[in-house]
Design a protein around this motif. Sequence first.
Motif, mmCIF file in Angstrom:
data_model
loop_
_atom_site.group_PDB
_atom_site.id
_atom_site.type_symbol
_atom_site.label_atom_id
_atom_site.label_comp_id
_atom_site.label_asym_id
_atom_site.label_seq_id
_atom_site.Cartn_x
_atom_site.Cartn_y
_atom_site.Cartn_z
ATOM 1 N N GLU A 132 -6.882 -4.753 -4.261
ATOM 2 C CA GLU A 132 -8.119 -4.127 -4.968
ATOM 3 C C GLU A 132 -7.754 -2.508 -5.125
ATOM 4 N N ARG A 133 -7.154 -2.113 -4.045
ATOM 5 C CA ARG A 133 -6.720 -0.690 -3.838
ATOM 6 C C ARG A 133 -5.778 -0.380 -5.090
ATOM 7 N N GLN A 146 -6.924 -0.362 -8.544
ATOM 8 C CA GLN A 146 -7.878 0.911 -8.946
ATOM 9 C C GLN A 146 -6.959 2.280 -9.220
ATOM 10 N N LEU A 150 -7.749 0.372 6.248
ATOM 11 C CA LEU A 150 -8.153 -1.027 5.621
ATOM 12 C C LEU A 150 -8.241 -2.146 6.485
ATOM 13 N N GLN A 168 -11.204 7.716 5.790
ATOM 14 C CA GLN A 168 -11.739 6.771 4.588
ATOM 15 C C GLN A 168 -11.545 5.197 5.261
ATOM 16 N N LEU A 194 0.845 -1.198 0.111
ATOM 17 C CA LEU A 194 0.216 -0.026 -0.013
ATOM 18 C C LEU A 194 0.957 1.169 -0.084
ATOM 19 N N HIS A 249 1.850 1.978 -3.524
ATOM 20 C CA HIS A 249 0.776 2.475 -4.185
ATOM 21 C C HIS A 249 0.398 3.875 -4.059
ATOM 22 N N ASP A 253 -7.052 6.756 7.365
ATOM 23 C CA ASP A 253 -7.529 5.909 6.451
ATOM 24 C C ASP A 253 -7.354 4.454 7.194
ATOM 25 N N THR A 298 -12.263 1.179 4.621
ATOM 26 C CA THR A 298 -12.403 0.088 3.660
ATOM 27 C C THR A 298 -12.504 -0.989 4.676
ATOM 28 N N PRO A 311 -4.587 9.082 -2.343
ATOM 29 C CA PRO A 311 -5.570 7.961 -2.318
ATOM 30 C C PRO A 311 -6.845 8.454 -2.832
ATOM 31 N N THR A 367 -2.401 5.625 8.347
ATOM 32 C CA THR A 367 -3.465 4.434 7.486
ATOM 33 C C THR A 367 -3.061 3.499 8.288
#
Length: 427
Positions: free
Chosen positions: A162-163, A166, A133, A147, A38, A41, A131, A149, A48, A111
């Motif tokens: 998946e993140r 995208q 996840l 955020q 992540l 990413h 954030d 998820t 994000p 995050t």
Amino acid sequence: MEHRVLCLRPGLHRVRPGPGVFPGEGEAPCALLAARGLGRHLTGCRSPPMQTSVPPKAAFIPVLNIPRADFALRTETTFLLRELSIPDSSLIFRDEIDLAGLHRAGLLSLTLVDHHILPSADAALEDAVVDVLDHRPLEREWAPSCQLTVELVGSCATLVTERIAQGPPGVLDRTTAALLHGTILLDSVNLSPAAGKATPRDALCVSLLESRFPELPPHDSIYGALQAAKFDVSGLTTEQMLRKDLKTVSGDEHVLATSGIYMDIELFLRRPGLLQDLETFCRARGYSALVAMTVSFNERYEPTRQLAVYSQHEALRSTVCRALEEATTPALQLQALPSPWPCVSAYAQGNTLASRKKVLPILRAALGGGPGSAAGPEEEAAPPPTPMNSLVEESPLAQAVPPVCPQAVLERVSRMAAEQPPPDSDK
């Protein structure tokens, strides 16, 4: 300059001269490796999805939420990183960075990866979380600006995949794909329906990674190697076995530890000096009780689960045992096993699909704890020195490790970035 820290659940944080990724502490490589992916990413995206813009000079830093001394205990993680030629010198651990200092300076965003509840020691960092996840049920509310998820998939690495999918092309390189691929397979027990962990989304992400990188190893090969590394506790002391996969839950009066143990519970209870080791371990960390949970898988990936409850407080042990025996959501279907000690109650668990993730709420309710009382091994203060053995040849905590200042973190991240191939290197 802002730091974004990605906080992982074996432990990753994100520092912000930008943002950070912070994993949870107690998991397998799921949080650690997912947060690393992540972080790559976010560095490639800069902003994000569904999140406020990040300053152009923001640094996305994966921080493992464990002391460096505990890293050697994550045998499956060290194995996978070694196979991919990722040196542990490129990793940043929780005891090497002053997150509280960065937060006080207004330089931190977090995050959370593979967890969404900070331990009480990190409560002051909650307003830095931007954030989350996670793949376990949501147990607390976060501000609308954060955020979320939160999906009940087999592996948090699935949500990270998946993140990344995208985001812009080129961010997913072969090394990151191999980390995510191996982690999803290990967490989902090789996508086996019999284990009750895999979901269609896990399988889709594995297929996605394999379609982009056909050279990834076969499922059985990488899962078998990682599972063997995870269950190799031959070089560990009892204290290290208890620390290897540790979480805690808290009530008004007690803190209870849960340790994942990678051997048969009856063999574990017969370890030389076990009772003294349990007493020393709990007293040193302020735990009133400890629940050891074991899991193993046969050749068809069907799980076998056992657990043992230890406490010198008879009333507390009885309360915990009764809660586990009488639980209905889920029913654990416990059958008593022989125990060599009156302060230890042992059980075979008939409901083999009830993982620790499902048992923790039962334990929390037994202690009278509310949402937010779950934590990882960092709930206690400084961990004791790591005993020397064949796996850990020296005790890194014998010498104090000073927190890394922001400039030192940035310099290390810069070196890590220089070692990474350019974004289009996977094409």
